[in-house]
Design an enzyme around this catalytic site. Structure first.
Site, PDB file in Angstrom:
ATOM      1  N   GLU A 186      10.885 -38.711-119.231  1.00 33.80           N
ATOM      2  CA  GLU A 186       9.904 -38.920-120.297  1.00 33.80           C
ATOM      3  C   GLU A 186       8.588 -39.242-119.617  1.00 33.80           C
ATOM      4  O   GLU A 186       8.450 -40.277-118.974  1.00 33.80           O
ATOM      5  CB  GLU A 186      10.359 -40.062-121.219  1.00 33.80           C
ATOM      6  N   CYS A 240       2.633 -44.311-124.200  1.00 34.28           N
ATOM      7  CA  CYS A 240       2.843 -42.901-123.870  1.00 34.28           C
ATOM      8  C   CYS A 240       2.595 -42.002-125.069  1.00 34.28           C
ATOM      9  O   CYS A 240       2.288 -40.820-124.902  1.00 34.28           O
ATOM     10  CB  CYS A 240       4.239 -42.686-123.314  1.00 34.28           C
ATOM     11  N   GLU A 288      -4.174 -37.836-119.260  1.00 27.71           N
ATOM     12  CA  GLU A 288      -3.709 -39.092-119.845  1.00 27.71           C
ATOM     13  C   GLU A 288      -4.455 -40.245-119.181  1.00 27.71           C
ATOM     14  O   GLU A 288      -4.425 -40.401-117.964  1.00 27.71           O
ATOM     15  CB  GLU A 288      -2.201 -39.259-119.656  1.00 27.71           C
TER      16      GLU A 288
END
Length: 492
Positions: free
Chosen positions: A252, A286, A384
Site C-alpha cells: 500500500e 495516504c 505526494e
C-alpha cells in the site's frame, strides 16, 4: 538528557535492547526536543525475532490453539486498546505531532478492527469439491502461511498495524512488526498489551531501526508473507528482497487522490469534506484528497469558502483540545513541501493561501496551502507531499473530470461530490482507484477493504477478504473405494 525515556524491543515475549547495544534518538516535532531513545536493531536481532515467530507458529501453545481461542486473544487486545487509548494517543501525539484528540480516538476505534477479526477467526472454511471422478472425496482446508513481516510507516501506525496484525493472527500466523524509525514509541507502547491479551511469546514481535532492519526482515528465509505500507522507493527494495525468500507481498503505497466536485453538489458539504480530506491530520494521510477538481461553474464560490476556512484553521500544540492542525512529523517533509511549492510557482501555479511556515511557531509547522494550477502538467499534481497542500484544477464536462482524475501514477482513493445518482455510479466505475467515496471522504471501517491500484500498490487490507490473503488452500483427496488401485502406471 533529562526526561528522556529508554525503550526496548519486543522479541519472543521479552523486552530487549539491540544485540550491539545500539540506539537512536526520537525527536518530538512539537518542540524539536529528543524525548526517547530507541534500540537500533541488528540483523541478529531480526533473525532472533523471525525465529521466535517461526517457533511460535510451528510449536508451543499458539500452534495448538483453536480459531476460537485465537479470537479470544484478539478480542481482549481490542478491549485493551480502548482501555489504554489515552496513553497510546499521548505517545503517538508526542512522537508524531498528530492531534491528541485524533490519536486517542483512533486508539479506541482501532480496537474495533481487532474485535472484527476476533469474530472472523473461526469463520474461515474450506469446501467440498464436486469432483468429476467416482469413489473420490476431495475437499480443501485453508491454512495459515507462517511468519508475516509487517512494515508500517509512522502515520496512523495503530490502524496500519491492525489491518495487518488482525487478519494475520486470526488466521493463525505469527508476526514480526518493523515500526517506523520516525515514531517507534506508540507501537512499543502497543506491544505492552500483547502479553496481557493472552498471546504466547513469539506470536507478535516488534523490532525497531532503519532501512537495514527492514532489509534483513523482508529478505529473511523464514518469512512467508510481507505486508508493507510506505513509499514506492522502499517498495521496490522490498520486492527485490522478496526474491530471497519468495514470500507473498502486498503493498500500500499512498496516493495523490482526486476530490471531484460537480456543479450540483451540496457546496457546504463538499467544502467541509475537502477540508477534512486535505487539512485533517495535517495532510499526513495516504488518502489525502490533495487534488481538488472543481466544475468551472462552482469553482470560484467553492474556493472562496475553502480559503476562508483554511485561513481560520487553528495551528499549534497538538496536545491542546482547541488546536485543529499540528506540525509535520519530520524536517524532511517540510523541506520537500517547500521545494515542491517553489517548483509549482515556477511552472505557473498560483498560491491562493498559505505556502509557508506560520509566524511565531517554528518547528515543522506549515500553513494550510491552496495552489491554483493553470494546467494539469504541473509536477505537484502527481507528487505526494504528505502535508497540508491542495492543488486545484477546473473542468467543464464529466469526461474531463474522469481524465483529470485518472491522470498520473497513483490510484488509492477518490472523492466524488454530486447529487446525481447515475453520475455517482458512472464516476465510481470510471475512476481508477481502490477506494471511492461519494458525498463523503476519509472514512474507514474494519468491514471495508482498503488498498489501491497503479502506483498505489496491490493487495487489500481490512475486511473479511483479507483473511484469505493470510491463508492458503490445501487440497485433500480421499479414495473412498474398497477396490485396490487398478493400474499404477495410469493417471486417474
Amino acid at each position: 538528557m533529562d526526561g528522556i525515556q529508554n525503550f526496548q524491543m519486543l522479541i519472543d515475549g521479552a523486552w530487549v535492547d539491540a544485540a550491539d547495544n545500539g540506539w537512536f534518538d526520537s525527536t518530538s516535532p512539537i518542540d524539536g526536543k529528543v524525548w526517547a531513545r530507541i534500540p537500533e536493531a541488528t540483523a541478529a536481532d531480526v533473525d532472533r525475532a523471525v525465529r521466535a515467530a517461526d517457533r511460535a507458529f510451528a510449536q508451543g501453545p499458539w500452534a495448538s490453539m483453536t480459531p476460537s481461542q485465537r479470537g479470544q486473544c484478539l478480542r481482549r487486545l481490542g478491549d485493551l486498546l480502548a482501555e489504554h487509548s489515552e496513553t497510546l494517543g499521548w505517545a503517538e501525539t508526542r512522537d508524531t505531532g498528530k492531534m491528541l484528540k485524533e490519536t486517542r480516538w483512533q486508539a479506541r476505534y482501532i480496537g474495533e478492527f481487532f474485535h472484527f477479526y476476533a469474530g472472523a477467526a473461526d469463520k474461515i472454511a474450506g469446501e467440498v469439491l464436486p469432483i468429476d471422478k467416482p469413489d473420490l472425496m476431495v475437499f480443501t482446508n485453508r491454512e495459515p502461511l507462517g511468519v508475516v513481516a509487517a512494515v508500517v510507516p509512522w502515520n496512523s501506525q495503530l490502524f496500519l498495524s491492525a489491518v495487518k496484525i488482525g487478519p494475520a493472527l486470526a488466521a493463525g500466523n505469527t508476526i514480526v512488526l518493523k515500526v517506523s524509525e520516525h515514531a517507534s514509541v506508540p507501537m512499543l507502547e502497543f506491544g505492552r498489551l500483547i502479553a496481557e491479551a493472552g498471546f504466547p511469546p513469539g506470536v507478535v514481535n516488534i523490532v525497531t531501526g532503519h532501512a537495514e532492519v527492514g532489509r534483513a526482515l523482508t529478505s529473511h528465509p523464514l518469512v512467508a508473507r510481507i505486508s508493507f505500507t510506505g513509499g514506492p522507493g522502499a517498495a521496490r527494495h522490498i520486492i527485490r528482497n522478496s526474491a530471497e525468500n519468495l514470500a507473498e507481498v502486498s503493498l500500500e503505497l499512498g496516493g495523490k487522490s482526486p476530490f471531484i466536485v460537480f456543479d450540483d453538489a451540496d457546496l457546504e458539504s463538499a467544502v467541509n469534506g475537502s477540508v477534512a480530506g486535505i487539512f485533517g491530520a495535517t495532510g499526513q494521510s495516504c488518502v489525502a484528497g490533495s487534488r481538488l477538481i472543481l466544475h468551472a461553474n462552482v469553482a470560484d464560490a467553492f474556493l472562496e469558502q475553502m480559503i476562508g476556512l483554511a485561513r481560520g484553521i487553528r495551528i499549534g500544540d497538538p496536545m491542546a483540545d482547541d488546536t485543529q492542525m499540528g506540525p509535520l512529523c519530520t524536517e524532511g517533509q517540510l523541506r520537500h513541501i517547500e521545494a515542491q511549492i517553489a517548483l509549482a510557482r515556477q511552472e505557473g501555479g498560483r498560491v491562493l493561501t498559505g505556502g509557508q511556515q506560520p509566524a511565531g511557531l517554528g518547528g515543522t509547522y506549515f500553513e494550510p496551502t491552496i495552489i491554483d494550477c493553470p494546467h494539469p502538467d504541473l509536477t505537484i499534481l502527481d507528487t505526494e507531499l504528505f502535508g497540508p497542500v491542495l492543488s486545484v484544477l477546473r473542468f467543464n464536462t464529466e469526461e474531463e473530470a474522469i481524465a483529470l482524475a485518472n491522470a498520473g501514477t497513483h490510484g488509492l482513493a477518490a472523492g466524488i461530490f454530486t447529487r446525481d445518482g447515475a453520475r455517482q455510479m458512472r464516476m465510481a466505475r470510471a475512476i481508477r482507484a481502490g477506494i471511492v467515496w461519494i458525498n463523503t471522504y476519509r472514512v474507514v471501517s474494519p468491514i471495508a477493504a482498503f488498498g489501491g491500484v497503479k502506483g498505489s500498490g496491490y493487495g487489500r487490507e481490512s475486511g473479511f477478504q483479507a483473511m484469505f490473503d493470510y491463508t492458503r488452500p490445501k487440497t485433500i483427496w480421499v479414495n473412498t473405494s474398497s477396490e485396490p488401485i487398478a493400474n499404477p502406471f495410469v493417471m486417474r
